[in-house]
Design a protein around this motif. Structure first.
Motif, PDB file in Angstrom:
ATOM      1  N   ASP A 114       0.824  -1.212   0.000  1.00 38.97           N
ATOM      2  CA  ASP A 114       0.000   0.000   0.000  1.00 38.97           C
ATOM      3  C   ASP A 114       0.859   1.263   0.000  1.00 38.97           C
ATOM      4  N   LEU A 115       1.933   1.257   0.752  1.00 39.02           N
ATOM      5  CA  LEU A 115       2.831   2.413   0.776  1.00 39.02           C
ATOM      6  C   LEU A 115       3.507   2.619  -0.581  1.00 39.02           C
ATOM      7  N   LEU A 116       3.944   1.529  -1.203  1.00 41.10           N
ATOM      8  CA  LEU A 116       4.558   1.631  -2.528  1.00 41.10           C
ATOM      9  C   LEU A 116       3.573   2.206  -3.546  1.00 41.10           C
ATOM     10  N   LYS A 117       2.314   1.768  -3.490  1.00 42.82           N
ATOM     11  CA  LYS A 117       1.287   2.269  -4.414  1.00 42.82           C
ATOM     12  C   LYS A 117       1.057   3.762  -4.243  1.00 42.82           C
ATOM     13  N   GLN A 118       1.313   4.278  -3.052  1.00 42.40           N
ATOM     14  CA  GLN A 118       1.144   5.706  -2.781  1.00 42.40           C
ATOM     15  C   GLN A 118       2.408   6.510  -3.084  1.00 42.40           C
ATOM     16  N   GLY A 119       3.447   5.858  -3.592  1.00 43.89           N
ATOM     17  CA  GLY A 119       4.661   6.553  -3.994  1.00 43.89           C
ATOM     18  C   GLY A 119       5.711   6.697  -2.909  1.00 43.89           C
ATOM     19  N   HIS A 120       5.527   6.040  -1.782  1.00 45.91           N
ATOM     20  CA  HIS A 120       6.519   6.105  -0.712  1.00 45.91           C
ATOM     21  C   HIS A 120       7.717   5.217  -1.038  1.00 45.91           C
ATOM     22  N   THR A 121       8.872   5.615  -0.555  1.00 46.27           N
ATOM     23  CA  THR A 121      10.030   4.732  -0.571  1.00 46.27           C
ATOM     24  C   THR A 121       9.906   3.844   0.652  1.00 46.27           C
ATOM     25  N   VAL A 122      10.064   2.539   0.451  1.00 41.79           N
ATOM     26  CA  VAL A 122       9.856   1.577   1.529  1.00 41.79           C
ATOM     27  C   VAL A 122      11.116   0.741   1.709  1.00 41.79           C
ATOM     28  N   TYR A 123      11.607   0.709   2.932  1.00 43.81           N
ATOM     29  CA  TYR A 123      12.697  -0.174   3.312  1.00 43.81           C
ATOM     30  C   TYR A 123      12.104  -1.272   4.196  1.00 43.81           C
ATOM     31  N   ILE A 124      12.411  -2.509   3.869  1.00 42.20           N
ATOM     32  CA  ILE A 124      12.060  -3.649   4.709  1.00 42.20           C
ATOM     33  C   ILE A 124      13.363  -4.143   5.319  1.00 42.20           C
ATOM     34  N   LEU A 125      13.437  -4.172   6.635  1.00 42.87           N
ATOM     35  CA  LEU A 125      14.633  -4.714   7.277  1.00 42.87           C
ATOM     36  C   LEU A 125      14.481  -6.233   7.340  1.00 42.87           C
ATOM     37  N   ALA A 126      15.194  -6.925   6.466  1.00 44.50           N
ATOM     38  CA  ALA A 126      15.046  -8.379   6.334  1.00 44.50           C
ATOM     39  C   ALA A 126      15.352  -9.109   7.635  1.00 44.50           C
ATOM     40  N   ASP A 127      16.264  -8.557   8.440  1.00 41.42           N
ATOM     41  CA  ASP A 127      16.567  -9.196   9.718  1.00 41.42           C
ATOM     42  C   ASP A 127      15.592  -8.765  10.814  1.00 41.42           C
ATOM     43  N   GLY A 128      14.651  -7.904  10.480  1.00 43.44           N
ATOM     44  CA  GLY A 128      13.664  -7.426  11.441  1.00 43.44           C
ATOM     45  C   GLY A 128      12.243  -7.835  11.103  1.00 43.44           C
ATOM     46  N   VAL A 129      12.100  -8.816  10.221  1.00 40.45           N
ATOM     47  CA  VAL A 129      10.777  -9.347   9.876  1.00 40.45           C
ATOM     48  C   VAL A 129      10.825 -10.864   9.953  1.00 40.45           C
ATOM     49  N   CYS A 130       9.662 -11.470  10.140  1.00 42.83           N
ATOM     50  CA  CYS A 130       9.597 -12.933  10.205  1.00 42.83           C
ATOM     51  C   CYS A 130       8.178 -13.406   9.909  1.00 42.83           C
ATOM     52  N   SER A 131       8.092 -14.708   9.655  1.00 41.88           N
ATOM     53  CA  SER A 131       6.823 -15.395   9.432  1.00 41.88           C
ATOM     54  C   SER A 131       6.898 -16.743  10.127  1.00 41.88           C
ATOM     55  N   ARG A 132       5.751 -17.348  10.354  1.00 46.44           N
ATOM     56  CA  ARG A 132       5.728 -18.693  10.938  1.00 46.44           C
ATOM     57  C   ARG A 132       6.483 -19.668  10.048  1.00 46.44           C
ATOM     58  N   ASN A 133       6.366 -19.491   8.750  1.00 48.19           N
ATOM     59  CA  ASN A 133       7.037 -20.341   7.774  1.00 48.19           C
ATOM     60  C   ASN A 133       8.118 -19.491   7.095  1.00 48.19           C
ATOM     61  N   SER A 134       9.374 -19.893   7.229  1.00 46.02           N
ATOM     62  CA  SER A 134      10.472 -19.085   6.681  1.00 46.02           C
ATOM     63  C   SER A 134      10.398 -18.957   5.160  1.00 46.02           C
ATOM     64  N   GLN A 135       9.823 -19.948   4.484  1.00 51.97           N
ATOM     65  CA  GLN A 135       9.676 -19.852   3.031  1.00 51.97           C
ATOM     66  C   GLN A 135       8.694 -18.751   2.660  1.00 51.97           C
ATOM     67  N   HIS A 136       7.643 -18.586   3.446  1.00 47.34           N
ATOM     68  CA  HIS A 136       6.694 -17.493   3.196  1.00 47.34           C
ATOM     69  C   HIS A 136       7.382 -16.143   3.317  1.00 47.34           C
ATOM     70  N   LYS A 137       8.270 -16.003   4.296  1.00 52.24           N
ATOM     71  CA  LYS A 137       9.051 -14.773   4.446  1.00 52.24           C
ATOM     72  C   LYS A 137       9.891 -14.540   3.198  1.00 52.24           C
ATOM     73  N   SER A 138      10.597 -15.576   2.750  1.00 53.15           N
ATOM     74  CA  SER A 138      11.461 -15.435   1.570  1.00 53.15           C
ATOM     75  C   SER A 138      10.680 -15.009   0.334  1.00 53.15           C
ATOM     76  N   TRP A 139       9.547 -15.653   0.115  1.00 53.38           N
ATOM     77  CA  TRP A 139       8.739 -15.310  -1.061  1.00 53.38           C
ATOM     78  C   TRP A 139       8.219 -13.876  -0.975  1.00 53.38           C
ATOM     79  N   ALA A 140       7.780 -13.476   0.197  1.00 50.51           N
ATOM     80  CA  ALA A 140       7.261 -12.114   0.363  1.00 50.51           C
ATOM     81  C   ALA A 140       8.357 -11.078   0.129  1.00 50.51           C
ATOM     82  N   LEU A 141       9.558 -11.321   0.676  1.00 48.14           N
ATOM     83  CA  LEU A 141      10.662 -10.377   0.476  1.00 48.14           C
ATOM     84  C   LEU A 141      11.057 -10.304  -0.998  1.00 48.14           C
ATOM     85  N   GLU A 142      11.042 -11.438  -1.656  1.00 50.48           N
ATOM     86  CA  GLU A 142      11.359 -11.469  -3.092  1.00 50.48           C
ATOM     87  C   GLU A 142      10.350 -10.632  -3.881  1.00 50.48           C
ATOM     88  N   GLN A 143       9.074 -10.797  -3.595  1.00 53.58           N
ATOM     89  CA  GLN A 143       8.047 -10.040  -4.305  1.00 53.58           C
ATOM     90  C   GLN A 143       8.127  -8.553  -3.977  1.00 53.58           C
TER      91      GLN A 143
END
Length: 178
Positions: A114-143
């Protein structure tokens, strides 16, 4: 139109204690987020925390609530849809939104999109996010990276925010990543 220097805003998404037993990386996310919030305090970077349905899922982990921050309850998965004023700013270009939290593939993902769609610059701290399933995290970060988010680590962000070893807070902030 305002002439703004680079400004940051930290968004802490749904780091709620009730998730701890379900997520292997939870303690690491707490440590990274604690260090991020410490640096934000030293560097005067505003922070907003979000809680997904706290009545059912509990509140933000108490190890993070001692930092100055607004805490906003939500039921929407995107924090941006919860309270647009909370992440809106008048700078042109808009400030950089730095996101940590969980789960990467749901609330972090939808907030960032949603932030990207509004034109914001978005940083995701990969070491500061997680999911129950690590593969779901990887796919989300890739997308998210594909869609324009900058996927970086805490150390990269902190040194960008400092910009110079002569920064008055350099020694204090650099201790957070040793």
């Amino acid at each position: 139109m305002n002439d703004c220097t680079v400004q940051y805003q930290i968004l802490v998404v749904d780091i709620q204690k009730n998730f701890q037993k379900h997520i292997d990386e939870y303690e690491n996310v707490i440590e990274i987020t604690h260090n991020l919030l410490t640096a934000a305090q030293l560097l005067d970077i505003p922070t907003i925390m979000f809680e997904q349905y706290p009545k059912g899922l509990g509140h933000t982990d108490e190890r993070l609530t001692s930092f100055p921050s607004n805490i906003i309850e939500k039921t929407t998965f995107s924090a941006f849809k919860t309270n647009k004023l909370a992440v809106k700013d008048d700078c042109h270009p808009p400030s950089i939104k730095v996101i940590v939290g969980l789960e990467t593939h749901i609330c972090v993902y939808q907030t960032a999109q949603d932030l990207l769609k509004q034109g914001h610059t978005v940083y995701i701290l990969a070491d500061g996010v997680c999911s129950r399933n690590s593969q779901h995290k990887s796919w989300a970060l890739e997308q998210l990276r594909y869609d324009g988010a900058k996927v970086i680590c805490l150390e990269t962000f902190l040194f960008e925010a400092l910009a110079d070893a002569k920064h008055p807070q350099f020694k204090q902030v650099s201790k957070l990543i040793q």
